[in-house]
Write an enzyme that holds these catalytic residues in place. Sequence first.
Site, PDB file in Angstrom:
ATOM      1  N   ASN A   1      -4.849 -15.688 -14.489  1.00  0.00           N
ATOM      2  CA  ASN A   1      -4.087 -14.526 -14.078  1.00  0.00           C
ATOM      3  C   ASN A   1      -3.635 -14.601 -12.621  1.00  0.00           C
ATOM      4  O   ASN A   1      -2.464 -14.350 -12.300  1.00  0.00           O
ATOM      5  CB  ASN A   1      -4.945 -13.277 -14.294  1.00  0.00           C
ATOM      6  CG  ASN A   1      -4.242 -12.008 -13.939  1.00  0.00           C
ATOM      7  OD1 ASN A   1      -3.311 -11.601 -14.621  1.00  0.00           O
ATOM      8  ND2 ASN A   1      -4.665 -11.363 -12.862  1.00  0.00           N
TER       9      ASN A   1
ATOM     10  N   SER B   1      -6.843  -1.721  -8.300  1.00  0.00           N
ATOM     11  CA  SER B   1      -7.885  -1.076  -9.101  1.00  0.00           C
ATOM     12  C   SER B   1      -8.210   0.306  -8.536  1.00  0.00           C
ATOM     13  O   SER B   1      -8.389   1.273  -9.281  1.00  0.00           O
ATOM     14  CB  SER B   1      -9.157  -1.933  -9.118  1.00  0.00           C
ATOM     15  OG  SER B   1      -9.051  -2.982 -10.048  1.00  0.00           O
TER      16      SER B   1
ATOM     17  N   LYS C   1     -20.695  -6.379  -8.057  1.00  0.00           N
ATOM     18  CA  LYS C   1     -20.199  -7.427  -8.951  1.00  0.00           C
ATOM     19  C   LYS C   1     -21.153  -7.544 -10.117  1.00  0.00           C
ATOM     20  O   LYS C   1     -22.342  -7.184 -10.020  1.00  0.00           O
ATOM     21  CB  LYS C   1     -20.117  -8.764  -8.221  1.00  0.00           C
ATOM     22  CG  LYS C   1     -19.058  -9.703  -8.777  1.00  0.00           C
ATOM     23  CD  LYS C   1     -17.656  -9.300  -8.378  1.00  0.00           C
ATOM     24  CE  LYS C   1     -16.633 -10.293  -8.907  1.00  0.00           C
ATOM     25  NZ  LYS C   1     -15.273  -9.967  -8.439  1.00  0.00           N
TER      26      LYS C   1
ATOM     27  N   GLY D   1     -12.224  -6.406 -14.224  1.00  0.00           N
ATOM     28  CA  GLY D   1     -12.259  -7.748 -14.780  1.00  0.00           C
ATOM     29  C   GLY D   1     -12.432  -8.816 -13.711  1.00  0.00           C
ATOM     30  O   GLY D   1     -12.351  -8.564 -12.512  1.00  0.00           O
ATOM     31  N   ASP D   2     -12.697 -10.018 -14.161  1.00  0.00           N
ATOM     32  CA  ASP D   2     -12.801 -11.200 -13.308  1.00  0.00           C
ATOM     33  C   ASP D   2     -12.623 -12.393 -14.242  1.00  0.00           C
ATOM     34  O   ASP D   2     -12.056 -12.235 -15.324  1.00  0.00           O
ATOM     35  CB  ASP D   2     -14.165 -11.211 -12.582  1.00  0.00           C
ATOM     36  CG  ASP D   2     -14.227 -12.239 -11.442  1.00  0.00           C
ATOM     37  OD1 ASP D   2     -13.673 -11.953 -10.378  1.00  0.00           O
ATOM     38  OD2 ASP D   2     -14.825 -13.317 -11.632  1.00  0.00           O
TER      39      ASP D   2
ATOM     40  N   LYS E   1     -14.255  -7.090   1.511  1.00  0.00           N
ATOM     41  CA  LYS E   1     -12.921  -7.072   0.910  1.00  0.00           C
ATOM     42  C   LYS E   1     -12.480  -5.636   0.643  1.00  0.00           C
ATOM     43  O   LYS E   1     -11.367  -5.234   0.991  1.00  0.00           O
ATOM     44  CB  LYS E   1     -12.929  -7.867  -0.399  1.00  0.00           C
ATOM     45  CG  LYS E   1     -11.600  -7.899  -1.135  1.00  0.00           C
ATOM     46  CD  LYS E   1     -11.736  -8.536  -2.505  1.00  0.00           C
ATOM     47  CE  LYS E   1     -12.197  -9.955  -2.443  1.00  0.00           C
ATOM     48  NZ  LYS E   1     -12.167 -10.626  -3.766  1.00  0.00           N
TER      49      LYS E   1
ATOM     50  N   LYS F   1     -17.646  -1.091  -6.410  1.00  0.00           N
ATOM     51  CA  LYS F   1     -16.404  -1.524  -7.069  1.00  0.00           C
ATOM     52  C   LYS F   1     -16.356  -3.042  -7.048  1.00  0.00           C
ATOM     53  O   LYS F   1     -16.494  -3.657  -5.988  1.00  0.00           O
ATOM     54  CB  LYS F   1     -15.178  -0.958  -6.333  1.00  0.00           C
ATOM     55  CG  LYS F   1     -13.863  -1.237  -7.054  1.00  0.00           C
ATOM     56  CD  LYS F   1     -13.632  -0.225  -8.145  1.00  0.00           C
ATOM     57  CE  LYS F   1     -12.465  -0.607  -9.039  1.00  0.00           C
ATOM     58  NZ  LYS F   1     -12.811  -1.646 -10.033  1.00  0.00           N
TER      59      LYS F   1
END
Length: 449
Positions: free
Chosen positions: A243, A381, A129, A168-169, A117, A93
């Site tokens: 964001n 998420s 990632k 998203g990132d 995290k 994830k």
Amino acid sequence: MSQTTPKLAALQAKIHAKDPHQPEFLQAIDEFFANLTPFLEQHPEILEHNLVEMITEPERAIQFRVPWQDDAGKWQVNRGFRVQFNSAIGPYKGGLRFHPSVNLSILKFLGFEQIFKNALTGLPIGGGKGGSDFDPKGKSDAEIMRFCQSFMTELHRHIGPNLDVPAGDIGVGGREIGYMYGQYKRLRGNDQGVLTGKGLTFGGSLARTEATGYGLVYFVKHLLADQGDSFEGKKVMVSGSGNVAIYAIEKVHELGGLVVSVSDSSGYIYDPAGIDLVLLKEIKEVKRARLTEYVKARPESEYIADQSVWTLQVAADIALPCATQNEILPEHVAGLIENGVKIVAEGANMPTTLEAVDLLQTAKVVYCPGKAANAGGVAVSALEMSQNSARLSWTFETVDQELDKIMKMIYENCRDTAQEFGLADNLLAGANIAGFRKVSEAMLAQGLV
């Protein structure tokens, strides 16, 4: 590096020798290793099983070509990546980043941080990632759609709701997620759980947009409450204007604080009356314009071009770096201390260099690492994944309350773990040890895979 752990020092040197051209990844490794000594002294079996080296190597790193056609009919090509780092506690994830700086080093650093995290959230998700060196700035919607469709045409082979769930990132918001999900659906069928950060009309979660910024502020809220304090009357410096920054500002103002700065890649805004959030959202979320537009509408504010917001000399209580990695440098720390900053909490991933972290901790500034403080985004998420699996949609209030509970749990876990190992208020050490302990126990139980 502690001299009491020569095995760990030797492993650190080995990783540096293997990946000498990956500075961001090596920085993440160095930060992580620096905090492990107390835990490893109590658990020598971790080193005996070579588990530390195992966790620093991605399970899988995928690189692929992304061809796409621009509006002039010319064919362009970018690199796409997905680093699937660790699946010990659940499917991979982590976000997708579209930015010219994207390379394997940056994605390995982000994926490595994501392992711990995600473990800290208490939810069953592993770390990964991905992204591309594609730059969405200046591109038309049609160009971005064609790029996203081409990107997903390859990526779909490597992801799935029980395998790897991207989000998203930087450079990847609701628009990009929508285009990628549409292409995935054409290729693999309608499986909403394969991506998070989706639109509300096709399986997205309320409060997901706000989650990282809100979660950051909730983390600090619980830290302040531990000190018998609150955000009421606090002056806050924020970097970034995307964001994370926008919704951190929104929650700070809601809790009685005053945010006086924002920034982008061209400079920063200082607004002594407090950042006008309605105006900022209009500029960044609707017009997708530069911060110079802000001063035109609010002449009482000041725009300083080509400088870091962390050079701003103004009284403040809290700093929230929400832009990108390595934005707070050692030379900025003295100014932050002179400003009166007592807490630095990271909304971005690794925005503070290792040297700057050392200086902050030496000065008794409470440092809240991104792997703990900005975990709200991935937490929600995972809640979106839960809603997709159950074919349910929770209310904004329900998701927001769950987010607040998760951030309180993360803060307390970091605090208590640091105290357990005699590290006082070192939340970075607490986060690293707590996350590593959970993942290492899972890896040992599964036969070191």
